[in-house]
Design a protein around this motif. Structure first.
Motif, PDB file in Angstrom:
ATOM      1  N   ALA A  98      27.821  56.901   9.717  1.00  0.00           N
ATOM      2  CA  ALA A  98      27.239  57.466  10.939  1.00  0.00           C
ATOM      3  C   ALA A  98      27.059  56.418  12.027  1.00  0.00           C
ATOM      4  CB  ALA A  98      25.905  58.130  10.628  1.00  0.00           C
ATOM      5  N   GLY A  99      26.712  55.210  11.632  1.00  0.00           N
ATOM      6  CA  GLY A  99      26.489  54.148  12.605  1.00  0.00           C
ATOM      7  C   GLY A  99      27.762  53.540  13.169  1.00  0.00           C
ATOM      8  N   THR A 100      28.919  53.929  12.610  1.00  0.00           N
ATOM      9  CA  THR A 100      30.167  53.309  13.049  1.00  0.00           C
ATOM     10  C   THR A 100      31.204  54.304  13.557  1.00  0.00           C
ATOM     11  OG1 THR A 100      31.023  53.343  10.780  1.00  0.00           O
ATOM     12  CG2 THR A 100      29.895  51.328  11.511  1.00  0.00           C
ATOM     13  N   ILE A 101      30.806  55.559  13.738  1.00  0.00           N
ATOM     14  CA  ILE A 101      31.756  56.542  14.277  1.00  0.00           C
ATOM     15  C   ILE A 101      31.256  57.049  15.620  1.00  0.00           C
ATOM     16  CG2 ILE A 101      32.632  57.248  12.014  1.00  0.00           C
ATOM     17  CD1 ILE A 101      30.834  59.722  12.157  1.00  0.00           C
ATOM     18  N   PRO A 102      32.166  57.530  16.462  1.00  0.00           N
ATOM     19  CA  PRO A 102      31.750  58.067  17.763  1.00  0.00           C
ATOM     20  C   PRO A 102      30.858  59.297  17.589  1.00  0.00           C
ATOM     21  CG  PRO A 102      34.153  57.838  17.646  1.00  0.00           C
ATOM     22  CD  PRO A 102      33.612  57.565  16.286  1.00  0.00           C
ATOM     23  N   ASP A 103      29.983  59.538  18.559  1.00  0.00           N
ATOM     24  CA  ASP A 103      29.073  60.683  18.500  1.00  0.00           C
ATOM     25  C   ASP A 103      29.824  62.004  18.353  1.00  0.00           C
ATOM     26  OD1 ASP A 103      26.944  58.971  18.729  1.00  0.00           O
ATOM     27  OD2 ASP A 103      26.645  59.317  20.876  1.00  0.00           O
ATOM     28  N   SER A 104      30.964  62.126  19.012  1.00  0.00           N
ATOM     29  CA  SER A 104      31.737  63.366  18.933  1.00  0.00           C
ATOM     30  C   SER A 104      32.188  63.651  17.503  1.00  0.00           C
ATOM     31  CB  SER A 104      32.949  63.305  19.862  1.00  0.00           C
ATOM     32  OG  SER A 104      33.772  62.206  19.531  1.00  0.00           O
ATOM     33  N   LEU A 105      32.520  62.623  16.760  1.00  0.00           N
ATOM     34  CA  LEU A 105      32.915  62.787  15.365  1.00  0.00           C
ATOM     35  C   LEU A 105      31.689  62.988  14.472  1.00  0.00           C
ATOM     36  CD1 LEU A 105      35.238  62.920  13.390  1.00  0.00           C
ATOM     37  CD2 LEU A 105      35.205  60.434  13.267  1.00  0.00           C
ATOM     38  N   PHE A 106      30.596  62.318  14.791  1.00  0.00           N
ATOM     39  CA  PHE A 106      29.363  62.489  14.024  1.00  0.00           C
ATOM     40  C   PHE A 106      28.926  63.954  14.029  1.00  0.00           C
ATOM     41  CE2 PHE A 106      24.718  62.836  14.017  1.00  0.00           C
ATOM     42  CZ  PHE A 106      24.454  62.369  12.730  1.00  0.00           C
ATOM     43  N   ILE A 107      29.032  64.596  15.181  1.00  0.00           N
ATOM     44  CA  ILE A 107      28.652  66.012  15.295  1.00  0.00           C
ATOM     45  C   ILE A 107      29.486  66.878  14.349  1.00  0.00           C
ATOM     46  CG2 ILE A 107      28.705  67.997  16.874  1.00  0.00           C
ATOM     47  CD1 ILE A 107      27.916  65.947  19.103  1.00  0.00           C
ATOM     48  N   GLN A 108      30.732  66.495  14.133  1.00  0.00           N
ATOM     49  CA  GLN A 108      31.609  67.268  13.252  1.00  0.00           C
ATOM     50  C   GLN A 108      31.289  67.069  11.774  1.00  0.00           C
ATOM     51  OE1 GLN A 108      35.837  66.766  14.246  1.00  0.00           O
ATOM     52  NE2 GLN A 108      35.189  66.065  16.273  1.00  0.00           N
ATOM     53  N   VAL A 109      30.757  65.910  11.400  1.00  0.00           N
ATOM     54  CA  VAL A 109      30.556  65.613   9.975  1.00  0.00           C
ATOM     55  C   VAL A 109      29.104  65.664   9.522  1.00  0.00           C
ATOM     56  CG1 VAL A 109      32.620  64.174   9.871  1.00  0.00           C
ATOM     57  CG2 VAL A 109      30.411  63.096  10.292  1.00  0.00           C
ATOM     58  N   LYS A 110      28.179  65.819  10.434  1.00  0.00           N
ATOM     59  CA  LYS A 110      26.764  65.672  10.072  1.00  0.00           C
ATOM     60  C   LYS A 110      26.259  66.695   9.053  1.00  0.00           C
ATOM     61  CE  LYS A 110      24.803  68.370  13.814  1.00  0.00           C
ATOM     62  NZ  LYS A 110      23.842  68.383  14.880  1.00  0.00           N
ATOM     63  N   ILE A 118      32.422  63.313   3.730  1.00  0.00           N
ATOM     64  CA  ILE A 118      32.545  62.796   5.100  1.00  0.00           C
ATOM     65  C   ILE A 118      33.789  61.927   5.203  1.00  0.00           C
ATOM     66  CG2 ILE A 118      31.513  61.291   6.842  1.00  0.00           C
ATOM     67  CD1 ILE A 118      28.754  62.231   5.761  1.00  0.00           C
ATOM     68  N   PHE A 119      33.969  61.023   4.240  1.00  0.00           N
ATOM     69  CA  PHE A 119      35.115  60.117   4.276  1.00  0.00           C
ATOM     70  C   PHE A 119      36.431  60.882   4.155  1.00  0.00           C
ATOM     71  CE2 PHE A 119      37.865  56.715   2.420  1.00  0.00           C
ATOM     72  CZ  PHE A 119      37.841  55.869   3.518  1.00  0.00           C
ATOM     73  N   MET A 120      36.440  61.941   3.360  1.00  0.00           N
ATOM     74  CA  MET A 120      37.653  62.754   3.227  1.00  0.00           C
ATOM     75  C   MET A 120      37.943  63.519   4.518  1.00  0.00           C
ATOM     76  SD  MET A 120      38.878  62.017   0.347  1.00  0.00           S
ATOM     77  CE  MET A 120      40.079  63.266  -0.002  1.00  0.00           C
ATOM     78  N   TYR A 121      36.915  63.840   5.284  1.00  0.00           N
ATOM     79  CA  TYR A 121      37.091  64.562   6.542  1.00  0.00           C
ATOM     80  C   TYR A 121      37.599  63.642   7.658  1.00  0.00           C
ATOM     81  CZ  TYR A 121      36.158  67.233  10.757  1.00  0.00           C
ATOM     82  OH  TYR A 121      36.296  67.866  11.955  1.00  0.00           O
ATOM     83  N   LEU A 122      37.152  62.403   7.654  1.00  0.00           N
ATOM     84  CA  LEU A 122      37.472  61.478   8.752  1.00  0.00           C
ATOM     85  C   LEU A 122      38.957  61.375   9.090  1.00  0.00           C
ATOM     86  CD1 LEU A 122      34.996  58.510   8.188  1.00  0.00           C
ATOM     87  CD2 LEU A 122      34.824  60.375   9.838  1.00  0.00           C
ATOM     88  N   PRO A 123      39.862  61.338   8.119  1.00  0.00           N
ATOM     89  CA  PRO A 123      41.276  61.219   8.481  1.00  0.00           C
ATOM     90  C   PRO A 123      41.823  62.425   9.243  1.00  0.00           C
ATOM     91  CG  PRO A 123      40.971  60.708   6.168  1.00  0.00           C
ATOM     92  CD  PRO A 123      39.668  61.235   6.684  1.00  0.00           C
ATOM     93  N   ASN A 124      41.223  63.583   9.083  1.00  0.00           N
ATOM     94  CA  ASN A 124      41.761  64.785   9.714  1.00  0.00           C
ATOM     95  C   ASN A 124      42.066  64.589  11.193  1.00  0.00           C
ATOM     96  OD1 ASN A 124      41.736  66.152   7.298  1.00  0.00           O
ATOM     97  ND2 ASN A 124      39.764  67.093   7.659  1.00  0.00           N
ATOM     98  N   PRO A 125      41.103  64.214  12.002  1.00  0.00           N
ATOM     99  CA  PRO A 125      41.443  64.051  13.417  1.00  0.00           C
ATOM    100  C   PRO A 125      42.177  62.747  13.732  1.00  0.00           C
ATOM    101  CG  PRO A 125      39.085  63.768  13.093  1.00  0.00           C
ATOM    102  CD  PRO A 125      39.673  64.145  11.771  1.00  0.00           C
TER     103      PRO A 125
END
Length: 159
Positions: A98-110, A118-125
């Motif tokens: 959470a502390g190292t991703i952009p806010d726009s991505l945080f909203i998607q994974v929170k 969360i880590f499995m979701y990150l590669p999607n975009p």
């Protein structure tokens, strides 16, 4: 997270923030993995560190089960300790991400439950754009030229 893991300084485990334009996704992913591995929490990131099973959920035990034998009391104690360690590992990892991703991505994974999810979701975009990014980086590399009387070592470092 085992008792044998050492507490490492924040500087040692610091990873650069993921840039919103996806330019540093590949290095971010590797640095995050290395940082997490240094903490002994890679299983949480990979999703292989499973949440401990509550003894109440074992067959034949209802919600009103109360441990009475020494073995049952020990089993409940072991579960509570394992659950505390598992929750701590998840909290550390989700906060690291959470502390190292952009806010726009945080909203998607929170609302995802585990750090592994969360880590499995990150590669999607990000990885969908990796081929485009590879072409852009290759073009950027090809456009690099060492000035006529420039320092060749500085040029190679820049490349």
């Amino acid at each position: 997270m085992s008792s044998s893991s050492t507490k490492l300084g924040d500087d040692f485990l610091r990873i650069p923030k993921l840039i919103a334009d996806r330019e540093n996704w590949m290095t971010y992913k590797d640095r995050l993995s290395w940082s997490v591995d240094a903490r002994g929490l890679l299983g949480h990131l990979e999703g292989t560190e499973k949440k401990p099973v509550d003894p109440l959920m074992l067959s034949g035990r209802g919600a009103s089960w109360i441990p009475t034998t020494p073995d049952e009391i020990r089993e409940l104690s072991v579960y509570r300790t394992a659950m505390k360690e598992w929750c701590m590992g998840e909290a550390i990892l989700t906060q690291q991400i959470a502390g190292t991703i952009p806010d726009s991505l945080f909203i998607q994974v929170k609302n995802l439950v585990t750090a592994g999810e969360i880590f499995m979701y990150l590669p999607n975009p990000f990885e969908k754009c990796s081929q485009v990014m590879s072409v852009k980086l290759l073009q950027k590399l090809q456009d690099q030229k060492c000035p006529e009387k420039g320092n060749i070592r500085e040029h190679f470092d820049k490349m």
